[in-house]
Design a protein around this motif. Structure first.
Motif, PDB file in Angstrom:
ATOM      1  N   TYR A 113       0.847  -1.190   0.000  1.00 24.09           N
ATOM      2  CA  TYR A 113       0.000   0.000   0.000  1.00 24.09           C
ATOM      3  C   TYR A 113       0.889   1.250   0.000  1.00 24.09           C
ATOM      4  CZ  TYR A 113      -4.244  -2.710   1.097  1.00 24.09           C
ATOM      5  OH  TYR A 113      -5.310  -3.573   1.058  1.00 24.09           O
ATOM      6  N   HIS A 114       0.266   2.373  -0.349  1.00 20.97           N
ATOM      7  CA  HIS A 114       1.017   3.633  -0.375  1.00 20.97           C
ATOM      8  C   HIS A 114       0.134   4.753   0.143  1.00 20.97           C
ATOM      9  CE1 HIS A 114      -1.277   4.737  -3.999  1.00 20.97           C
ATOM     10  NE2 HIS A 114      -1.057   3.505  -4.432  1.00 20.97           N
ATOM     11  N   ASN A 115       0.651   5.982   0.130  1.00 23.36           N
ATOM     12  CA  ASN A 115      -0.124   7.112   0.638  1.00 23.36           C
ATOM     13  C   ASN A 115      -1.191   7.519  -0.367  1.00 23.36           C
ATOM     14  OD1 ASN A 115       0.532   9.939  -0.737  1.00 23.36           O
ATOM     15  ND2 ASN A 115       2.438   8.759  -0.756  1.00 23.36           N
ATOM     16  N   ALA A 116      -2.235   8.164   0.136  1.00 20.74           N
ATOM     17  CA  ALA A 116      -3.374   8.527  -0.705  1.00 20.74           C
ATOM     18  C   ALA A 116      -3.286   9.942  -1.264  1.00 20.74           C
ATOM     19  CB  ALA A 116      -4.676   8.375   0.095  1.00 20.74           C
ATOM     20  N   PHE A 117      -2.167  10.628  -1.024  1.00 17.62           N
ATOM     21  CA  PHE A 117      -2.033  11.990  -1.540  1.00 17.62           C
ATOM     22  C   PHE A 117      -1.818  11.982  -3.054  1.00 17.62           C
ATOM     23  CE2 PHE A 117      -0.249  12.517   2.852  1.00 17.62           C
ATOM     24  CZ  PHE A 117      -1.266  13.327   3.339  1.00 17.62           C
ATOM     25  N   THR A 118      -2.125  13.099  -3.682  1.00 15.70           N
ATOM     26  CA  THR A 118      -1.718  13.353  -5.063  1.00 15.70           C
ATOM     27  C   THR A 118      -0.438  14.192  -5.008  1.00 15.70           C
ATOM     28  OG1 THR A 118      -2.938  15.429  -5.226  1.00 15.70           O
ATOM     29  CG2 THR A 118      -4.130  13.375  -5.791  1.00 15.70           C
ATOM     30  N   PRO A 119       0.278  14.333  -6.123  1.00 19.58           N
ATOM     31  CA  PRO A 119       1.506  15.138  -6.075  1.00 19.58           C
ATOM     32  C   PRO A 119       1.296  16.563  -5.578  1.00 19.58           C
ATOM     33  CG  PRO A 119       1.477  13.819  -8.074  1.00 19.58           C
ATOM     34  CD  PRO A 119       0.134  13.631  -7.416  1.00 19.58           C
ATOM     35  N   THR A 120       0.087  17.113  -5.779  1.00 15.76           N
ATOM     36  CA  THR A 120      -0.147  18.496  -5.347  1.00 15.76           C
ATOM     37  C   THR A 120      -0.765  18.597  -3.951  1.00 15.76           C
ATOM     38  OG1 THR A 120      -2.290  18.454  -6.487  1.00 15.76           O
ATOM     39  CG2 THR A 120      -0.402  19.366  -7.695  1.00 15.76           C
ATOM     40  N   SER A 121      -1.197  17.459  -3.388  1.00 19.70           N
ATOM     41  CA  SER A 121      -1.835  17.527  -2.065  1.00 19.70           C
ATOM     42  C   SER A 121      -0.931  17.058  -0.934  1.00 19.70           C
ATOM     43  CB  SER A 121      -3.127  16.694  -2.061  1.00 19.70           C
ATOM     44  OG  SER A 121      -2.844  15.297  -2.141  1.00 19.70           O
ATOM     45  N   VAL A 122       0.285  16.643  -1.242  1.00 19.22           N
ATOM     46  CA  VAL A 122       1.230  16.256  -0.187  1.00 19.22           C
ATOM     47  C   VAL A 122       1.449  17.464   0.729  1.00 19.22           C
ATOM     48  CG1 VAL A 122       3.575  15.477   0.319  1.00 19.22           C
ATOM     49  CG2 VAL A 122       2.373  14.583  -1.675  1.00 19.22           C
ATOM     50  N   PRO A 123       1.361  17.302   2.046  1.00 17.62           N
ATOM     51  CA  PRO A 123       1.515  18.448   2.950  1.00 17.62           C
ATOM     52  C   PRO A 123       2.865  19.131   2.791  1.00 17.62           C
ATOM     53  CG  PRO A 123       1.504  16.358   4.159  1.00 17.62           C
ATOM     54  CD  PRO A 123       1.094  16.047   2.766  1.00 17.62           C
ATOM     55  N   LEU A 124       2.856  20.431   3.024  1.00 22.22           N
ATOM     56  CA  LEU A 124       4.051  21.242   2.804  1.00 22.22           C
ATOM     57  C   LEU A 124       5.281  20.686   3.511  1.00 22.22           C
ATOM     58  CD1 LEU A 124       2.903  24.975   2.960  1.00 22.22           C
ATOM     59  CD2 LEU A 124       4.083  23.843   1.077  1.00 22.22           C
ATOM     60  N   GLN A 125       5.120  20.264   4.768  1.00 26.16           N
ATOM     61  CA  GLN A 125       6.294  19.837   5.533  1.00 26.16           C
ATOM     62  C   GLN A 125       6.889  18.529   5.037  1.00 26.16           C
ATOM     63  OE1 GLN A 125       3.660  21.131   7.033  1.00 26.16           O
ATOM     64  NE2 GLN A 125       2.638  19.714   8.429  1.00 26.16           N
ATOM     65  N   LEU A 126       6.177  17.833   4.145  1.00 29.05           N
ATOM     66  CA  LEU A 126       6.692  16.579   3.610  1.00 29.05           C
ATOM     67  C   LEU A 126       7.044  16.681   2.134  1.00 29.05           C
ATOM     68  CD1 LEU A 126       4.273  14.013   5.314  1.00 29.05           C
ATOM     69  CD2 LEU A 126       6.477  14.869   6.119  1.00 29.05           C
TER      70      LEU A 126
END
Length: 626
Positions: A113-126
């Motif tokens: 499994y992996h994270n559910a973010f999209t390239p533009t929704s990854v939080p700033l600190q990450l």
């Protein structure tokens, strides 16, 4: 994300009032009236109380307008050590928020499994810094522009000569890449790469031939020690096998109407009396037949070269999909998602691992978008996208905890005593250095096995790793729970080793070893030979990728192996998260040991014809960066 103009400032707030027992610090950034919104990055808050006590609150996060952030200070603590109701409630809310925010996703059934973010929704600190993203884009565009100016980009013509392939780039060649292009034909260099090239993860000692690889003494006798036999050499531990049976039966991608097949080779290697690893027999596909002969070094030169080219084609596809993408990026991303879901920022394991995991979620989303895109590097391979996914799913069962622990892996493959195996030699030393460091830190915070057992955050981390990375397969050897301190030390050692040393070993040499198609290529345009004596150099040039395919892969490999200007080396912890002086000293000792090993490796390499630099700590990043 837009480019930021970065400014650094220190802010001081004074009060003469007593602060009492300071448990939390709240931060809130107000809006900018009549100005565009911006983000602030807060590194840390240091409070000196009127009574003279100094309290430390690490942050290292971006703060957006209207956002409120609560920081805990003081020493690293585990959940069962919290006593104050406010801190217990804060921790509970923090973890609930993290589990809601960091969601699991699964794109392909049968893979981690992996994270559910999209390239533009990854939080700033990450997110990776924009400077790094721009550096990557600049390298891509510069490479594509160069090959376009040379008339190579878009050219579907075959290369006219091997020499022409050496001149893809004007300035990007290295000493090692030039060595590869000059020595690719040599059998001992072919064998050397299975030990010290970009994919040193797959050969095993061979004590008995597989039944589908009918190599006879008569075939290989000329290449063995005088008056010896294959059976004797196997008993002495001098015979090794490279077997890519996991590729067997995967369809090749459609290619210009040509019916191609994916090689699933068996290659027999021999450690000769000169202590050189050489290939002595190659069968390109798994099932022996008249149309699938066993090729030998005594065959016509181009037949033997073609057989080796097909082996290296299988090796590059396996390397990129398994050794590199799945067994570093994808599994580490699963570890990181579970990490962010289960650990409070005040937990000692969070403080220890956060810098090793910082960019992993952003990188994972980018890797799926770029590498597994219809125009990505895997689409240009003989497997294509569908075949690459199938290969990754097939090899998930091979992903075991022991396979990720270098000492266990080396023993299981029977490679303890091979001479000149620098990947093993350097890797085991790095493993030991990491292990000593991790042992010191973990034992500083866990004084007994019972403390491990009752640490709910630690147990939650490993439980999700078993179910989401190893897909609940208990036969993988992944712990279901941590029972004692030693188990925690070993697992965290494996994690740090994988994202730093193992990734360096399979990443940093890509451009040097895999850019020159006769040595390693992901795409071959002709079927494997079905008989001996029917090939020529023209056959080789028609089999290797065309000019456009070659230069696009070369540009991708250059970016993947790029050493970025802001890279942080293993052993460096630029974020001050621990306040404990004992742990800070352990970090200093860790870095000093790595510097010492780097000096030893450099001294050894100075005397080698082919230096092995990929596990030099000086060239090793602290985590998977790109």
């Amino acid at each position: 994300m837009a480019e930021y103009k970065l400014e650094t400032a220190t802010y001081t707030i004074k009060t003469s009032a007593s602060l009492g027992t300071l448990l939390l610090v709240k931060l809130k950034k107000g809006p900018r009236l009549f100005l565009p919104e911006d983000e602030w990055f807060c590194s840390k808050i240091v409070v000196t109380t009127p009574e003279g006590e100094k309290l430390f609150f690490p942050c290292y996060q971006w703060l957006c307008s209207h956002e409120e952030m609560e920081l805990r200070g003081g020493k690293a603590t585990k959940a069962f050590e919290d006593e104050h109701p406010l801190l217990i409630e804060h921790r509970k809310n923090e973890l609930a928020s993290q589990k809601s925010y960091f969601q699991w996703a699964s794109t392909y059934k049968g893979l981690p499994y992996h994270n559910a973010f999209t390239p533009t929704s990854v939080p700033l600190q990450l997110r990776m810094p924009m400077s790094r993203m721009n550096e990557s884009k600049k390298a891509v565009y510069a490479g594509l522009l160069e090959v376009k100016l040379k008339g190579m980009l878009g050219s579907e013509e075959s290369w006219q000569s091997i020499e022409d392939m050496k001149r893809i780039f004007w300035t990007r060649a290295t000493k090692m890449s030039e060595y590869v292009s000059e020595h690719w034909k040599e059998d001992d260099f072919f064998g050397f790469q299975f030990l010290n090239g970009v994919n040193p993860c797959l050969i095993e000692r061979c004590s008995e031939l597989p039944p589908n690889f009918p190599v006879t003494d008569e075939m290989v006798k000329p290449f063995l020690e005088k008056d010896s036999t294959l059976e004797n050499e196997m008993k002495k531990g001098n015979v090794f096998l490279y077997d890519r049976k996991t590729l067997s039966g995967i369809p090749a991608k459609p290619y210009n109407g040509e019916k191609l097949t994916v090689p699933a080779p068996l290659c027999l290697l021999y450690l000769n009396p000169e202590k050189k690893m050489i290939p002595i027999a190659i069968q390109v596909h798994q099932q022996p037949s008249e149309e699938n002969p066993i090729f030998l070094p005594s065959d016509p030169e181009t037949d033997w070269l073609l057989a080796k080219i097909f082996v290296k084609n299988a090796d590059m596809m396996t390397h990129q999909a398994i050794s590199h993408l799945k067994n570093t990026y994808f599994i580490a991303e699963a570890w990181a998602v579970s990490f962010f879901r289960n650990f409070s920022a005040i937990h000692p394991i969070y403080k220890l691992l956060i810098f090793h995991f910082r960019w992993l979620l952003h990188i994972g989303t980018e890797a799926r978008k770029v590498l597994l895109d219809t125009n990505g590097m895997f689409a240009m391979s003989l497997l294509g996208l569908d075949g690459t996914r199938e290969l990754m799913i097939r090899t998930q069962a091979e992903l075991t905890y022991a396979s990720l622990c270098m000492p266990d892996n080396i023993r299981a493959r029977g490679l303890e005593s091979i001479p000149n195996f620098y990947y093993r030699d350097d890797g085991l030393k790095i493993w030991d250095i990491i292990h000593r460091f991790v042992k010191g830190v973990v034992e500083h915070f866990y004084h007994s096995d019972s403390e491990v057992f009752k640490d709910s955050e630690l147990q939650g981390w490993i439980q999700e790793i078993l179910t989401r990375c190893f897909l609940g397969d208990k036969s993988s050897g992944c712990p279901e729970t941590f029972q004692n301190v030693d188990e925690v030390v070993k697992f965290i050692t494996m994690v740090i080793f994988t994202v730093s040393a193992q990734h360096a070993a399979v990443n940093n040499g890509q451009f040097e070893y895999q850019t020159f198609p006769p040595n390693t290529s992901a795409m071959l345009r002709k079927p494997s030979p079905t008989a001996k004596g029917q090939s020529s150099m023209k056959t080789i040039l028609e089999t290797l990728p065309n000019i456009d395919e070659t230069v696009k892969v070369a540009c991708s490999l250059y970016v993947l192996a790029l050493d970025y200007s802001d890279s942080v080396r293993l052993g460096s912890y630029p974020e001050e998260r621990f306040q404990e002086p004992e742990v800070k000293q352990m970090m200093d000792d860790f870095q000093a040991e790595l510097v010492g090993l780097s000096e030893v490796i450099k001294a050894r390499n100075a005397d080698l014809a082919v230096a092995y630099t990929y596990l030099d700590p000086y060239q090793m990043k602290s985590g998977i960066i790109i």
